[in-house]
Design an enzyme around this catalytic site. Structure first.
Site, PDB file in Angstrom:
ATOM      1  N   SER A   8       0.844  -1.201   0.000  1.00  0.00           N
ATOM      2  CA  SER A   8       0.000   0.000   0.000  1.00  0.00           C
ATOM      3  C   SER A   8       0.874   1.244   0.000  1.00  0.00           C
ATOM      4  CB  SER A   8      -0.911   0.013   1.233  1.00  0.00           C
ATOM      5  OG  SER A   8      -1.607   1.248   1.304  1.00  0.00           O
ATOM      6  N   HIS A   9       0.303   2.363  -0.489  1.00  0.00           N
ATOM      7  CA  HIS A   9       0.990   3.650  -0.398  1.00  0.00           C
ATOM      8  C   HIS A   9       1.211   4.060   1.058  1.00  0.00           C
ATOM      9  CE1 HIS A   9      -0.058   3.985  -4.595  1.00  0.00           C
ATOM     10  NE2 HIS A   9       0.537   5.148  -4.690  1.00  0.00           N
ATOM     11  N   SER A  10       0.366   3.516   1.938  1.00  0.00           N
ATOM     12  CA  SER A  10       0.396   3.931   3.333  1.00  0.00           C
ATOM     13  C   SER A  10       0.812   2.766   4.227  1.00  0.00           C
ATOM     14  CB  SER A  10      -1.002   4.433   3.728  1.00  0.00           C
ATOM     15  OG  SER A  10      -1.202   4.302   5.120  1.00  0.00           O
ATOM     16  N   GLY A  43       3.775   6.478  -0.391  1.00  0.00           N
ATOM     17  CA  GLY A  43       4.362   6.097  -1.671  1.00  0.00           C
ATOM     18  C   GLY A  43       4.602   4.594  -1.713  1.00  0.00           C
ATOM     19  N   ASP A  67      -2.631  -1.868  -3.554  1.00  0.00           N
ATOM     20  CA  ASP A  67      -3.659  -0.848  -3.770  1.00  0.00           C
ATOM     21  C   ASP A  67      -3.472  -0.249  -5.160  1.00  0.00           C
ATOM     22  OD1 ASP A  67      -1.556   0.909  -3.309  1.00  0.00           O
ATOM     23  OD2 ASP A  67      -2.372   1.761  -1.462  1.00  0.00           O
TER      24      ASP A  67
END
Lengths: 128, 206
Positions: A8-10, A43, A67
């Site tokens: 995930s980006h997070s 990112g 994601d």
């Protein structure tokens, strides 16, 4: 046992999904996360994803859940960098529901193809 | 003493840094407002990662690519990362490049971006600047032009490519979620790709 990687980006999303999935797959140790960048910012990092796949791999293959956007393209880059050393595929599935089903399927020792196909069935899940 | 390739990458890094806010503003209009910030973060990490005195162009470009795909954070990381690594493969062991070498490397970079992004020309991406630039470059080299004058022509065509991206709708990346609303805005990736070519030209002209 099949491994799982959550991209995930997070970092918080990735860790949260892990927590949720392990609630239904108690004791499963093959789930790794690659959330956010090394410095904690939002990112995706193809090198960290590659390392997570290597850590998750126990010889029976790894299913990746990612994601949107660069989550996919970074995961594809990570897989290319492994140059076939690990049997690994990105599941075309929603990341939360997919991760839960993948963790359950992997934790009971099902083979790679089955974990992947059951995970991808979550695309059809109706909610209402 | 810093090698020529180190200085050249440094020039690209400077150009990205100087245009950080501009690139991010372009991305705010049709994307997720992070292109400039992401690219600047990536190139800061590149300048720390590559040894100043390394003269092997292949080694430097490979390190540049690996660092970008790890540190940029957005899709431009794997895209530019793949581009630098593919170009670098053709420069392994070389500390100088002729016009043909540079053309072959530009072509390899473009093919890498196409493969990684599953994109073609006309989708409002960096390819809309890079492909016309490459075509102009090779045409000039075939006529006998040297690297610098061929690259000057390439930069002109890349800038025209940026203008062209204003006229089309995006079908790749975040901007594709906007459909026709993406028309009228220039593509941030085409812009950073053009800045890259211009920075290389600036460096070579001294």
């Amino acid at each position: 046992m099949v491994g799982i990687v959550i991209v995930s980006h997070s970092a918080k999303i990735a860790e949260g999904i892990k927590e949720l999935a392990l609630q239904m797959a108690i004791g499963y140790e093959g789930l790794y996360t690659a959330g956010g960048l090394e410095d904690g910012s939002i990112g995706t990092d193809a090198v960290r994803i590659m390392e997570a796949i290597q850590n998750a791999d126990q010889g029976d293959g790894v299913v990746v859940l990612a994601d949107l956007g660069s989550g996919i393209i970074s995961a594809e880059t990570a897989i290319d960098m492994l140059e076939g050393a690990v049997k690994v595929q990105i599941a075309d599935a929603p990341i939360v529901e997919g991760a839960i089903i993948a963790a359950v399927e992997a934790s009971i020792g099902n083979p790679f193809e089955q974990v992947l196909s059951e995970t991808e069935k979550t695309r059809e899940f109706r909610k209402i | 003493m810093a090698s020529r390739i180190y200085e050249c990458i440094g020039k690209i890094s400077e150009a990205i840094n100087e245009n950080k806010d501009f690139l991010t503003d372009l991305d705010r209009e049709i994307g997720d407002a992070d292109h400039g910030v992401n690219m600047a973060r990536g190139f800061s990490a590149v300048m720390e990662a590559i040894p100043q005195d390394e003269t092997d162009i292949g080694t430097v470009l490979k390190k540049t690519g690996m660092t970008l795909l790890s540190k940029v954070g957005g899709a431009s990381g794997p895209l530019y990362g793949t581009a630098y690594m593919e170009a670098g493969k053709l420069a392994a062991g070389k500390s100088e490049l002729n016009a043909e070498d540079f053309g072959a490397m530009l072509n390899a970079a473009i093919e890498g971006i196409q493969k990684r992004g599953k994109a073609v020309r006309g989708e409002k991406t960096m390819l809309d600047a890079l492909i016309p630039a490459y075509e102009a470059y090779t045409a000039k080299v075939t006529e006998g032009a040297d690297l610098i004058s061929a690259l000057e022509e390439a930069c002109t065509k890349a800038k025209e490519g940026i203008e062209f991206t204003k006229t089309i709708r995006a079908t790749k990346g975040r901007a594709s979620y906007l459909g026709d609303r993406s028309i009228g805005h220039q593509d941030p990736g085409a812009t950073s790709a053009t800045l890259t070519l211009e920075a290389i030209l600036d460096y070579l002209k001294g």
